[in-house]
Scaffold this motif. Structure first.
Motif, PDB file in Angstrom:
ATOM      1  N   MET A  37      77.776  42.664   9.619  1.00 23.21           N
ATOM      2  CA  MET A  37      76.320  42.284  10.123  1.00 23.21           C
ATOM      3  C   MET A  37      75.867  42.014   8.697  1.00 23.21           C
ATOM      4  SD  MET A  37      75.092  42.892  13.448  1.00 23.21           S
ATOM      5  CE  MET A  37      73.565  43.716  13.601  1.00 23.21           C
ATOM      6  N   ASP A  82      69.802  44.696  19.269  1.00 20.25           N
ATOM      7  CA  ASP A  82      70.438  44.691  18.030  1.00 20.25           C
ATOM      8  C   ASP A  82      71.266  45.575  17.649  1.00 20.25           C
ATOM      9  OD1 ASP A  82      70.478  41.888  17.663  1.00 20.25           O
ATOM     10  OD2 ASP A  82      68.562  41.916  16.277  1.00 20.25           O
ATOM     11  N   VAL A 129      70.337  38.914  17.106  1.00 22.56           N
ATOM     12  CA  VAL A 129      71.172  38.324  16.309  1.00 22.56           C
ATOM     13  C   VAL A 129      72.835  38.353  16.691  1.00 22.56           C
ATOM     14  CG1 VAL A 129      69.707  38.338  14.205  1.00 22.56           C
ATOM     15  CG2 VAL A 129      71.634  40.159  14.639  1.00 22.56           C
ATOM     16  N   THR A 130      72.957  39.321  17.381  1.00 19.60           N
ATOM     17  CA  THR A 130      74.421  39.421  17.966  1.00 19.60           C
ATOM     18  C   THR A 130      74.855  38.607  19.374  1.00 19.60           C
ATOM     19  OG1 THR A 130      74.015  41.444  19.283  1.00 19.60           O
ATOM     20  CG2 THR A 130      74.487  41.941  17.085  1.00 19.60           C
ATOM     21  N   VAL A 151      75.963  36.481  11.244  1.00 18.14           N
ATOM     22  CA  VAL A 151      76.636  37.524  11.955  1.00 18.14           C
ATOM     23  C   VAL A 151      77.678  36.869  12.808  1.00 18.14           C
ATOM     24  CG1 VAL A 151      76.406  39.188  13.910  1.00 18.14           C
ATOM     25  CG2 VAL A 151      74.716  38.731  12.509  1.00 18.14           C
ATOM     26  N   GLU A 204      96.194  43.227  13.112  1.00 14.08           N
ATOM     27  CA  GLU A 204      95.001  43.254  12.462  1.00 14.08           C
ATOM     28  C   GLU A 204      95.096  44.650  11.512  1.00 14.08           C
ATOM     29  OE1 GLU A 204      91.933  43.000  15.408  1.00 14.08           O
ATOM     30  OE2 GLU A 204      90.656  44.762  14.336  1.00 14.08           O
ATOM     31  N   VAL A 205      94.630  44.227  10.095  1.00 14.97           N
ATOM     32  CA  VAL A 205      95.042  45.277   9.322  1.00 14.97           C
ATOM     33  C   VAL A 205      93.844  46.053   9.466  1.00 14.97           C
ATOM     34  CG1 VAL A 205      95.154  45.794   6.809  1.00 14.97           C
ATOM     35  CG2 VAL A 205      96.223  43.527   7.829  1.00 14.97           C
ATOM     36  N   PRO A 206      94.112  47.548   9.590  1.00 17.41           N
ATOM     37  CA  PRO A 206      92.951  48.512   9.982  1.00 17.41           C
ATOM     38  C   PRO A 206      92.038  48.649   8.632  1.00 17.41           C
ATOM     39  CG  PRO A 206      95.045  49.486  10.449  1.00 17.41           C
ATOM     40  CD  PRO A 206      95.375  48.114   9.893  1.00 17.41           C
ATOM     41  N   GLN A 207      90.956  48.880   8.850  1.00 16.41           N
ATOM     42  CA  GLN A 207      89.916  49.054   7.646  1.00 16.41           C
ATOM     43  C   GLN A 207      90.566  50.110   6.605  1.00 16.41           C
ATOM     44  OE1 GLN A 207      86.474  50.197   9.775  1.00 16.41           O
ATOM     45  NE2 GLN A 207      85.367  48.824   8.877  1.00 16.41           N
ATOM     46  N   GLY A 262      71.047  35.058  13.031  1.00 18.38           N
ATOM     47  CA  GLY A 262      72.293  35.452  13.375  1.00 18.38           C
ATOM     48  C   GLY A 262      73.320  34.526  13.100  1.00 18.38           C
ATOM     49  N   LEU A 307      84.986  39.197   9.584  1.00 16.15           N
ATOM     50  CA  LEU A 307      85.285  40.546   9.756  1.00 16.15           C
ATOM     51  C   LEU A 307      84.195  41.247  10.775  1.00 16.15           C
ATOM     52  CD1 LEU A 307      85.986  41.473   6.088  1.00 16.15           C
ATOM     53  CD2 LEU A 307      87.599  40.938   8.051  1.00 16.15           C
ATOM     54  N   ASN A 308      83.537  40.360  11.572  1.00 18.30           N
ATOM     55  CA  ASN A 308      82.528  40.902  12.316  1.00 18.30           C
ATOM     56  C   ASN A 308      81.387  41.926  11.764  1.00 18.30           C
ATOM     57  OD1 ASN A 308      83.515  39.407  14.471  1.00 18.30           O
ATOM     58  ND2 ASN A 308      84.937  40.945  15.068  1.00 18.30           N
ATOM     59  N   LYS A 331      66.311  35.951  11.259  1.00 20.43           N
ATOM     60  CA  LYS A 331      67.122  36.603  12.047  1.00 20.43           C
ATOM     61  C   LYS A 331      67.811  35.643  13.025  1.00 20.43           C
ATOM     62  CE  LYS A 331      64.422  40.502  11.507  1.00 20.43           C
ATOM     63  NZ  LYS A 331      63.031  40.427  11.340  1.00 20.43           N
ATOM     64  N   ARG A 379      76.336  45.844  18.083  1.00 20.20           N
ATOM     65  CA  ARG A 379      76.852  45.525  16.900  1.00 20.20           C
ATOM     66  C   ARG A 379      78.203  45.194  17.298  1.00 20.20           C
ATOM     67  NH1 ARG A 379      74.594  50.092  13.836  1.00 20.20           N
ATOM     68  NH2 ARG A 379      72.375  49.098  13.340  1.00 20.20           N
ATOM     69  N   PRO A 380      78.898  44.062  16.764  1.00 14.77           N
ATOM     70  CA  PRO A 380      80.254  43.555  17.085  1.00 14.77           C
ATOM     71  C   PRO A 380      81.272  44.844  16.622  1.00 14.77           C
ATOM     72  CG  PRO A 380      79.392  42.151  15.413  1.00 14.77           C
ATOM     73  CD  PRO A 380      78.144  43.051  15.714  1.00 14.77           C
ATOM     74  N   ARG A 381      82.354  44.876  16.993  1.00 12.74           N
ATOM     75  CA  ARG A 381      83.457  45.642  16.421  1.00 12.74           C
ATOM     76  C   ARG A 381      83.817  45.107  15.235  1.00 12.74           C
ATOM     77  NH1 ARG A 381      88.463  44.964  16.318  1.00 12.74           N
ATOM     78  NH2 ARG A 381      89.964  46.723  15.932  1.00 12.74           N
ATOM     79  N   VAL A 382      83.597  45.852  14.269  1.00 18.91           N
ATOM     80  CA  VAL A 382      84.187  45.471  12.794  1.00 18.91           C
ATOM     81  C   VAL A 382      85.597  45.227  12.942  1.00 18.91           C
ATOM     82  CG1 VAL A 382      84.428  45.954  10.412  1.00 18.91           C
ATOM     83  CG2 VAL A 382      82.361  46.488  11.740  1.00 18.91           C
ATOM     84  N   PHE A 383      86.120  43.937  12.171  1.00 25.36           N
ATOM     85  CA  PHE A 383      87.556  43.850  12.345  1.00 25.36           C
ATOM     86  C   PHE A 383      88.473  45.051  11.756  1.00 25.36           C
ATOM     87  CE2 PHE A 383      91.271  41.966  10.247  1.00 25.36           C
ATOM     88  CZ  PHE A 383      91.629  41.035  11.026  1.00 25.36           C
ATOM     89  N   GLY A 384      89.224  45.390  12.366  1.00 27.17           N
ATOM     90  CA  GLY A 384      90.207  46.431  11.786  1.00 27.17           C
ATOM     91  C   GLY A 384      89.469  47.716  11.842  1.00 27.17           C
ATOM     92  N   ALA A 385      88.437  47.852  12.841  1.00 26.54           N
ATOM     93  CA  ALA A 385      87.863  49.305  12.994  1.00 26.54           C
ATOM     94  C   ALA A 385      88.931  49.836  13.566  1.00 26.54           C
ATOM     95  CB  ALA A 385      86.724  48.994  13.834  1.00 26.54           C
ATOM     96  N   VAL A 386      89.005  51.403  13.057  1.00 26.58           N
ATOM     97  CA  VAL A 386      89.771  52.381  13.867  1.00 26.58           C
ATOM     98  C   VAL A 386      88.955  52.953  14.772  1.00 26.58           C
ATOM     99  CG1 VAL A 386      91.938  52.716  12.221  1.00 26.58           C
ATOM    100  CG2 VAL A 386      89.648  53.181  11.478  1.00 26.58           C
TER     101      VAL A 386
END
Ligand code: SF4
Ligand code: SF4
Lengths: 323, 440
Positions: free
Chosen positions: B381, A311, A267-268, B373, B249-252, B370, B378-379, B368, A315-322
């Motif tokens: 899942m 999968d 799915v990614t 996704v 990009e605003v951090p989480q 995708g 916000l990437n 599935k 997993r994609p890098r989440v937006f704003g991931a620190v």
């Protein structure tokens, strides 16, 4: 809730209370399945044209047996019968297109039963199967009827003698078939893969309407070109050129219709690249070094098994991931 | 030139803006009865200052803010308070409302106008607080809090959110066309407050008329940059907008001010102008009434506290085919089960949709495919998050950043299996937030 004051009179009891979003892009599972089935029409037409109308028997047998198997299993399990969602028809149809022309109808039916029973319902039905059901059916037939599964007849517009497929010919007779007929369809092969052109057109259609994710066929093509070229350069006399890999051995059918099966592919986005490259590497290796000219089926089935793992690790890098 | 937008994900739902985009803003007449909610922002409800029998004028303070994240409430009309009642809020819960019966003659009790050029930033912020302005972009956060960041946060950018990326809604669009001057004046007031010489207005390129008019009115000073963005949902989300306009990009778990930016909605900027220049507190909602289920779609200025039923009546009532009434846009709005729900300051739309427009099919197992996704801006899942929530595996869902989800609805919009992804994710989100609170 006191009803008379609460709502404008005409809406009473008719208002739906579901949560957002309230819009949908209108794709449904059945619609997607039927769209893929419809996209198989050109390849099917090519198969009938090159191998004769009688091939329709294989097609019908496979589809009907697949649907009947699903209905029976769901009846026995007291589940709702879902043959209307198109997915089982698609399985039967895809299986038929991977069979050799003039294949025995009884065997085709057995293959369809295996595809749906073992490939799909053993895992829990639609959405839960790990392997592509049509390919499970084909693998079953390959094991049960190895000879029949590799007896190819030349198409109508060529000399009507039993012949190997282009890849088989190259592998076992070191005789190359011409590339153009392979592309247009006038070469021996299984029903659906005989015309790469028809498969390609349908595949492009599915990519454009957004059903097939382009990353899988793209990565497979890239992979086959790269790996195929490397091996070919090692010994151009003995090994098939990368173009043969692309046009022959059900590569296109596999890349556009089999590997792209939603349920059994990642799915990614990154996962799709890894999946596609993995298949192409395996298929080149099997075709060149293994005894099997038609490695597509095994390559996809092998990579299917890795999908859950792929999968998880892509997993994609989440937006704003620190960090 | 390549248009800016956020990277990755997003969808293009049908816009349906043609139903109302050509209709100028109209003032709705005062209804027979108002129910003004005390809860106007996502924080605490205001404390009422009036009781049964109190006489109020248009603009009279009727409830004061209770704490920092809370806003003052003013009477939208002249009339008599008939009591404090309970009414459903847009999200379905019950809330306190001040019931007001309007009188024949209407009289204003506004705040004294302020000359923005000569006022200090502090005075302007105080005015915005007094006027009880809340963010118009959806979350309904008190505006004065957003524009007075803690001293350690250095703000270098103000971005005006003029995306209005929700389908159907055209009220921001109409504000841009019908109140262009006031909008720009409001933006300049906000710039003054933040001590900025420049700001940008991010606007999607499906509104060429508005882009032209804004550019014309902003003039050639160069302090206001109108930035056309490639239309894509959910560009109006703060994080997406900042990515598109500033490439930040605003951090989480952080806010726009952590990357030096403040985002304000178009409607908020107009409200700021009204409060400062005209002394008018936030007593009206500017909203779009649309959908194929309503007889006369409109863009309206409605007194806060008007029941959505009255708004719908003013718009000619509903068609037989109406199936769902929403407050807000179709991607993030809430279905209403009471037509008495009052309009609040942050109400941006009332939609009456027919079955055909909603078009939700039967749910099947996840295929599935995708699509969710790749659609999630916000990437995340979504398929996995929804499944984990369904199974009650909140710990894992938390590790996969379920709390980052902005509930934009993109994933569910895309899902061919028609899985109510957002509903499951929302549930999981709440569970994870509860877990985190309990731990602290
Ligand atoms: S609702 Fe949440 S998970 Fe779904 S697309 Fe929006 S941000 Fe992603
Ligand atoms: S879009 Fe729906 S069907 Fe496709 S992966 Fe996501 S949840 Fe599953």
């Amino acid at each position: 809730m006191t009803s008379e004051t609460n709502q404008t009179p005409t809406t009473q009891n008719r208002l739906q209370l579901t949560t957002s979003p309230h819009l949908h892009n209108n794709w449904t599972t059945p619609r997607a399945m039927w769209a893929v089935s419809a996209a198989l029409a050109p390849s099917t037409a090519a198969a009938l044209l090159f191998f004769g109308w009688s091939q329709i028997g294989i097609l019908l047998t496979s589809i009907l047996c697949a649907a009947a198997t699903e209905a029976l299993i769901q009846k026995l399990r007291k589940q709702p019968v879902t043959i209307g969602d198109g997915s089982v028809v698609l399985t039967g149809w895809l299986l038929a297109l991977t069979l050799p022309p003039d294949f025995s109808l009884v065997s085709a039916g057995i293959g369809a039963i295996a595809a749906v029973g073992v490939g799909k319902h053993v895992f829990g039905g639609l959405g839960y199967n790990i392997f592509n059901p049509a390919l499970v059916g084909r693998a079953f037939l390959q094991a049960a009827f190895p000879v029949a599964m590799t007896t190819w007849r030349s198409p109508n517009f060529a000399d009507a003698v039993t012949s190997a497929t282009p890849l088989g010919a190259l592998k076992f007779d070191a005789a190359a078939s011409a590339l153009f007929p392979m592309f247009a369809g006038n070469t021996g092969g299984c029903l659906g893969e005989t015309s790469a052109l028809a498969v390609l057109a349908s595949g492009v259609f599915l990519i454009v309407i957004g059903i097939v994710n382009w990353r899988i066929p793209a990565s497979m093509t890239l992979g086959v070109l790269v790996f195929g070229t490397l091996i070919w350069l090692m010994n151009p006399q003995a090994h098939p050129s990368p173009v043969y890999h692309l046009l022959g051995g059900g590569f296109m059918l596999g890349a556009l219709f089999m590997a792209t099966d939603w349920v059994s592919s990642p799915v990614t986005s990154r996962g799709m690249w890894i999946f596609g490259l993995g298949i192409s590497l395996i298929v080149v290796v099997i075709r060149v070094f293994g005894g099997l000219p038609e490695g597509m089926m095994y390559a996809i089935l092998i990579m299917n098994a890795f999908v859950p793992m792929i999968d998880r690790f892509t997993r994609p890098r989440v937006f704003g991931a620190v960090a | 030139m390549r248009r800016k937008t956020f990277t990755g994900g997003g969808v293009h739902p049908p816009e349906y803006k043609e139903l109302t985009e050509h209709l100028a803003l109209e003032a709705m007449p005062i209804p027979e009865q108002l129910a003004v909610p005390l809860s106007q922002c996502l924080g605490r409800p205001a404390k009422p200052l009036v009781k049964k029998g109190s006489e109020v004028k248009t603009g009279t303070l009727i409830a004061e803010a209770d704490g920092y994240i809370s806003v003052a409430v003013h009477s939208p009309v002249t009339g008599r308070v008939t009591g404090i009642g309970r009414e459903h809020s847009g999200n379905g819960s019950l809330q306190d409302v001040v019931l007001i019966q309007p009188s024949e003659s209407q009289e204003r009790d506004y705040l004294p106008p302020i000359e923005p050029e000569s006022a200090s930033a502090g005075e302007l912020i105080e005015r915005i607080r007094q006027a009880g302005i809340v963010g118009q972009g959806g979350a309904a956060f008190p505006t004065y809090v957003k524009i007075s960041p803690p001293r350690d946060k250095k703000i270098d950018s103000l971005v005006i959110n003029a995306c209005e990326c929700e389908p159907y809604l055209t009220r921001d669009y109409r504000l841009m066309l019908d109140r262009t001057f006031d909008l720009i004046s409001g933006v300049r007031i906000l710039m003054k407050i933040l001590g900025l010489r420049k700001s940008s207005i991010g606007i999607e390129d499906n509104k060429p008329e508005a882009i032209r008019k804004l550019r014309e009115t902003a003039g050639t000073d160069g302090d206001l940059e109108i930035i056309p963005l490639k239309t894509k949902y959910p560009q109006g989300g703060e994080k997406m907008l900042l990515k598109a306009v500033l490439d930040r990009e605003v951090p989480q778990g952080k806010l726009p001010m952590d990357v030096g930016a403040v985002v304000q909605n178009t409607g908020t900027a107009v409200a700021v102008h009204d409060a400062v220049v005209n002394g008018e507190p936030a007593i009206k909602a500017v909203l779009t009434v649309s959908g194929r289920g309503i007889r006369k779609p409109r863009n309206l200025v409605v007194p806060v506290g008007t029941a959505i039923r009255d708004v719908i009546r003013f718009c000619g009532g509903i068609h037989e085919t109406a199936a769902r009434i929403l407050v807000g846009g179709p991607m993030m709005g809430t279905a209403q089960h009471s037509a008495r729900t009052p309009v609040v300051k942050a109400t941006s739309g009332i939609l009456v949709l027919t079955k055909e427009e909603i078009s939700w099919g039967r749910e099947t197992a996840c295929l599935k495919c995708g699509r969710c996704v790749s659609a999630c801006a916000l990437n995340l899942m979504p398929t996995r998050l929804a499944r984990l929530s369904r199974l009650g595996r909140f710990e894992e869902a938390g590790k996969l950043n379920i709390t980052t989800c902005m509930e934009c609805g993109t994933c569910a919009y895309e899902c061919p299996a028609h899985i109510p992804l957002v509903q499951w994710i929302r549930l999981g989100k709440q569970a994870v937030l509860r877990m985190q609170r309990n731990r602290n």
